[in-house]
Scaffold this motif. Structure first.
Motif, PDB file in Angstrom:
ATOM      1  N   UNK A  79      -6.533   7.162  -0.959  1.00 53.43           N
ATOM      2  CA  UNK A  79      -6.205   5.736  -1.084  1.00 53.43           C
ATOM      3  C   UNK A  79      -7.053   4.868  -0.164  1.00 53.43           C
ATOM      4  N   UNK A  80      -7.933   5.447   0.613  1.00 53.50           N
ATOM      5  CA  UNK A  80      -8.734   4.708   1.587  1.00 53.50           C
ATOM      6  C   UNK A  80      -9.593   3.623   0.936  1.00 53.50           C
ATOM      7  N   UNK A  81      -9.896   3.732  -0.330  1.00 61.01           N
ATOM      8  CA  UNK A  81     -10.720   2.710  -0.987  1.00 61.01           C
ATOM      9  C   UNK A  81     -10.040   1.346  -0.967  1.00 61.01           C
ATOM     10  N   UNK A  82      -8.735   1.309  -0.758  1.00 61.91           N
ATOM     11  CA  UNK A  82      -8.002   0.051  -0.669  1.00 61.91           C
ATOM     12  C   UNK A  82      -7.916  -0.462   0.767  1.00 61.91           C
ATOM     13  N   UNK A  83      -8.652   0.133   1.679  1.00 62.28           N
ATOM     14  CA  UNK A  83      -8.692  -0.355   3.049  1.00 62.28           C
ATOM     15  C   UNK A  83      -7.777   0.396   4.006  1.00 62.28           C
ATOM     16  N   UNK A  84      -6.889   1.254   3.513  1.00 61.17           N
ATOM     17  CA  UNK A  84      -6.015   2.008   4.386  1.00 61.17           C
ATOM     18  C   UNK A  84      -4.801   1.249   4.881  1.00 61.17           C
ATOM     19  N   UNK A  85      -4.694  -0.031   4.584  1.00 61.92           N
ATOM     20  CA  UNK A  85      -3.559  -0.845   5.011  1.00 61.92           C
ATOM     21  C   UNK A  85      -2.604  -1.005   3.834  1.00 61.92           C
ATOM     22  N   UNK A  86      -1.326  -0.926   4.114  1.00 63.82           N
ATOM     23  CA  UNK A  86      -0.337  -1.086   3.045  1.00 63.82           C
ATOM     24  C   UNK A  86      -0.405  -2.486   2.443  1.00 63.82           C
ATOM     25  N   UNK A  87      -0.665  -3.499   3.275  1.00 70.07           N
ATOM     26  CA  UNK A  87      -0.801  -4.861   2.733  1.00 70.07           C
ATOM     27  C   UNK A  87      -1.959  -4.950   1.745  1.00 70.07           C
ATOM     28  N   UNK A  88      -3.011  -4.183   1.952  1.00 69.01           N
ATOM     29  CA  UNK A  88      -4.154  -4.186   1.035  1.00 69.01           C
ATOM     30  C   UNK A  88      -3.843  -3.379  -0.230  1.00 69.01           C
ATOM     31  N   UNK A  89      -3.008  -2.375  -0.111  1.00 68.28           N
ATOM     32  CA  UNK A  89      -2.717  -1.460  -1.219  1.00 68.28           C
ATOM     33  C   UNK A  89      -1.699  -2.012  -2.214  1.00 68.28           C
ATOM     34  N   UNK A  90      -0.669  -2.693  -1.738  1.00 70.55           N
ATOM     35  CA  UNK A  90       0.446  -3.094  -2.600  1.00 70.55           C
ATOM     36  C   UNK A  90       0.043  -4.090  -3.687  1.00 70.55           C
ATOM     37  N   UNK A  91       0.668  -3.931  -4.852  1.00 71.64           N
ATOM     38  CA  UNK A  91       0.487  -4.826  -5.985  1.00 71.64           C
ATOM     39  C   UNK A  91       1.848  -5.119  -6.608  1.00 71.64           C
ATOM     40  N   UNK A  92       1.922  -6.169  -7.384  1.00 73.46           N
ATOM     41  CA  UNK A  92       3.156  -6.466  -8.116  1.00 73.46           C
ATOM     42  C   UNK A  92       3.511  -5.279  -8.996  1.00 73.46           C
TER      43      UNK A  92
END
Length: 125
Positions: A79-92
């Motif tokens: 999942x690191x491609x999303x930056x590793x931060x949960x705020x960066x990973x989450x979507x609706x």
């Protein structure tokens, strides 16, 4: 344009910006999700302000949630491609589950589950 007019327009723009920022923070208080927080729900909205993200859960728009304290659990490096931060990973549409006083948080996106943790430094906040 005269210098005075430019200054007046600048002051008006600054006051409008500050007023809107304050109004948004007042209307939609933000909760930083840390170890003590318990949550269960579906992400129903995302608020982007500058470089930060906060989220509405379960179609409730009275409170925004900030998951910035959470990072990927070990073994979730894909999942690191999303930056590793949960705020960066989450979507609706993502479902979130976090027990009270737990450092772990689970996100379900479709059939995929991901694990996130609140590091000890952030957990003590």
């Amino acid at each position: 344009m005269s210098t005075k007019l430019i200054l007046v327009l600048g002051v008006v723009a600054l006051l409008a910006y500050l007023g809107v920022s304050y109004g948004i923070r007042h209307r939609f208080p933000r909760i930083e999700v840390v170890t003590d927080t318990a949550l269960k729900g579906r992400v129903s909205g995302v608020v982007h302000v500058r470089d930060s993200h906060s989220f509405f859960l379960n179609d409730e728009t009275t409170t925004r949630y900030d998951f910035d304290a959470f990072t990927l659990a070990k073994g979730q490096e894909q999942l690191r491609s999303d930056g590793g931060s949960l705020n960066q990973y989450l979507h609706s549409g993502d479902s979130i589950n976090k027990r009270p006083h737990s450092v772990e948080l689970t996100v379900r996106r479709g059939k995929h589950l991901s694990q996130w943790v609140c590091p000890p430094a952030a957990a003590g906040q």
